[in-house]
Design an enzyme around this catalytic site. Structure first.
Site, mmCIF file in Angstrom:
data_model
loop_
_atom_site.group_PDB
_atom_site.id
_atom_site.type_symbol
_atom_site.label_atom_id
_atom_site.label_comp_id
_atom_site.label_asym_id
_atom_site.label_seq_id
_atom_site.Cartn_x
_atom_site.Cartn_y
_atom_site.Cartn_z
ATOM 1 N N ASP A 46 0.827 -1.109 0.004
ATOM 2 C CA ASP A 46 -0.140 0.032 0.078
ATOM 3 C C ASP A 46 0.870 1.252 -0.007
ATOM 4 O O ASP A 46 1.936 1.276 0.102
ATOM 5 C CB ASP A 46 -0.946 -0.078 1.136
ATOM 6 C CG ASP A 46 -1.882 1.238 1.306
ATOM 7 O OD1 ASP A 46 -2.683 1.531 0.271
ATOM 8 O OD2 ASP A 46 -1.764 2.097 2.050
ATOM 9 N N SER A 47 0.150 2.274 -0.149
ATOM 10 C CA SER A 47 0.926 3.654 -0.216
ATOM 11 C C SER A 47 1.301 3.999 1.120
ATOM 12 O O SER A 47 2.160 4.881 1.392
ATOM 13 C CB SER A 47 0.225 4.866 -0.753
ATOM 14 O OG SER A 47 -0.984 4.941 -0.065
ATOM 15 N N CYS A 66 -4.146 -0.967 -2.495
ATOM 16 C CA CYS A 66 -3.861 0.602 -2.653
ATOM 17 C C CYS A 66 -5.007 0.839 -3.792
ATOM 18 O O CYS A 66 -4.570 0.243 -4.733
ATOM 19 C CB CYS A 66 -2.542 1.123 -2.827
ATOM 20 S SG CYS A 66 -2.609 2.748 -3.338
ATOM 21 N N GLU A 108 -2.293 8.879 7.927
ATOM 22 C CA GLU A 108 -0.851 8.594 8.235
ATOM 23 C C GLU A 108 -0.248 9.250 9.565
ATOM 24 O O GLU A 108 0.644 8.809 9.981
ATOM 25 C CB GLU A 108 -0.163 8.939 6.850
ATOM 26 C CG GLU A 108 -0.646 8.177 5.740
ATOM 27 C CD GLU A 108 0.211 6.844 5.663
ATOM 28 O OE1 GLU A 108 1.323 6.509 6.443
ATOM 29 O OE2 GLU A 108 -0.473 5.977 5.266
ATOM 30 N N CYS A 125 -10.844 3.864 -0.629
ATOM 31 C CA CYS A 125 -9.177 4.201 -0.313
ATOM 32 C C CYS A 125 -9.189 3.377 0.793
ATOM 33 O O CYS A 125 -10.035 3.372 2.004
ATOM 34 C CB CYS A 125 -8.763 5.478 -0.094
ATOM 35 S SG CYS A 125 -7.259 5.734 0.558
#
Length: 269
Positions: A9-10, A72, A151, A183
């Site tokens: 994933d990002s 992602c 994040e 997302c």
């Protein structure tokens, strides 16, 4: 040695898929890679996202995984077919599983989709939904402020509620009865999103359906884990490890406490 399921994933968003895989397939070993140094992917060009995804996959193939999961939505939208052409193991994305879940859930035929700029711009969910049900009505909106908040671990603060409320303003209207969290970061905000959207809108996370698809593919290819030994998971992040580990442990809770985990910070560039 037990072959792993590689999940990328990002950033931390793919942990929502990890949690479901751990729940549904507790004997499976997981190798997770979160590209926290370069998150978010949403505002980036398709070329950048494809390049980053290739780099991560090239890193992960050294562990000889039996499957690669692109957890992602942005990377699934632009890089899924590219990665499938480059590796010789099954590659699973998160968009089609989420679309199928929404089609099953909607009673009115009007589905909302929220995602990153890149995911919404690609039209991937619109196309996936229309492929399954051509008559479906789709209302899409990008929510670029969500991923940075997650994040940073800010998914329970009063400020988060204000940002979510502003981002979703005017989106909840009849006859929409379900909203795809397009997302994998967004389930971290599911409680707040649910409060803002109201009780008449069901939230659809692709994590559950993706885990079921993983299980089905592994069963059909006779690659389900046979060992009864407790798997040792590996978690990688490209950025600051302390915040990543904190969020992972908070989100995965008991599931990660009960199983041994190796935390690593690789260099992929």
């Amino acid at each position: 040695m037990q072959q792993a399921i590689a999940i990328l994933d990002s950033g931390v968003g793919g942990l929502t898929v990890v949690k479901e895989v751990m729940r549904q397939l507790p004997q499976e070993k997981i190798i997770y890679f979160g590209d926290t140094a370069r998150t978010p992917y949403g505002p980036r060009t398709s070329e950048e996202v494809v390049q980053f995804t290739r780099q991560i996959v090239d890193y992960l193939v050294q562990f000889q995984p039996k499957m690669i999961v692109i957890a992602c939505n942005t990377a699934t939208a632009v890089a899924l077919e590219d990665i499938r052409s480059r590796v010789n193991v099954p590659v699973v994305g998160v968009i089609h599983p989420g679309a199928r879940a929404a089609i099953k859930a909607t009673q009115t035929g009007v589905v909302g989709v929220i995602g990153t700029d890149g995911t919404i711009r690609s039209g991937a969910y619109l196309n996936a939904l229309k492929q399954i049900s051509p008559a479906i009505q789709v209302v899409s909106r990008s929510c670029p402020d969500f991923v940075p908040m997650v994040e940073k671990g800010l998914f329970r603060s009063p400020e988060t509620h204000k940002v979510v409320e502003k981002s979703l303003e005017g989106l909840s209207f009849p006859p929409m009865d379900c909203l795809i969290l397009g997302c994998t970061h967004y389930p971290f905000l599911a409680d707040t999103i649910g409060e803002v959207m109201g009780p008449n809108v069901s939230l659809i996370s692709s994590a559950d359906e993706t885990a079921r698809e993983i299980s089905t593919i592994l069963y059909q290819t006779n690659h389900l884990a046979r060992s009864h030994e407790t798997p040792i998971h590996q978690f990688f992040c490209s950025g600051e490890p302390a915040m990543f580990r904190h969020i992972a442990q908070d989100w995965l809770g008991e599931q990660i406490m009960l199983q041994p985990v190796v935390w690593q910070s690789p260099s992929i560039t």
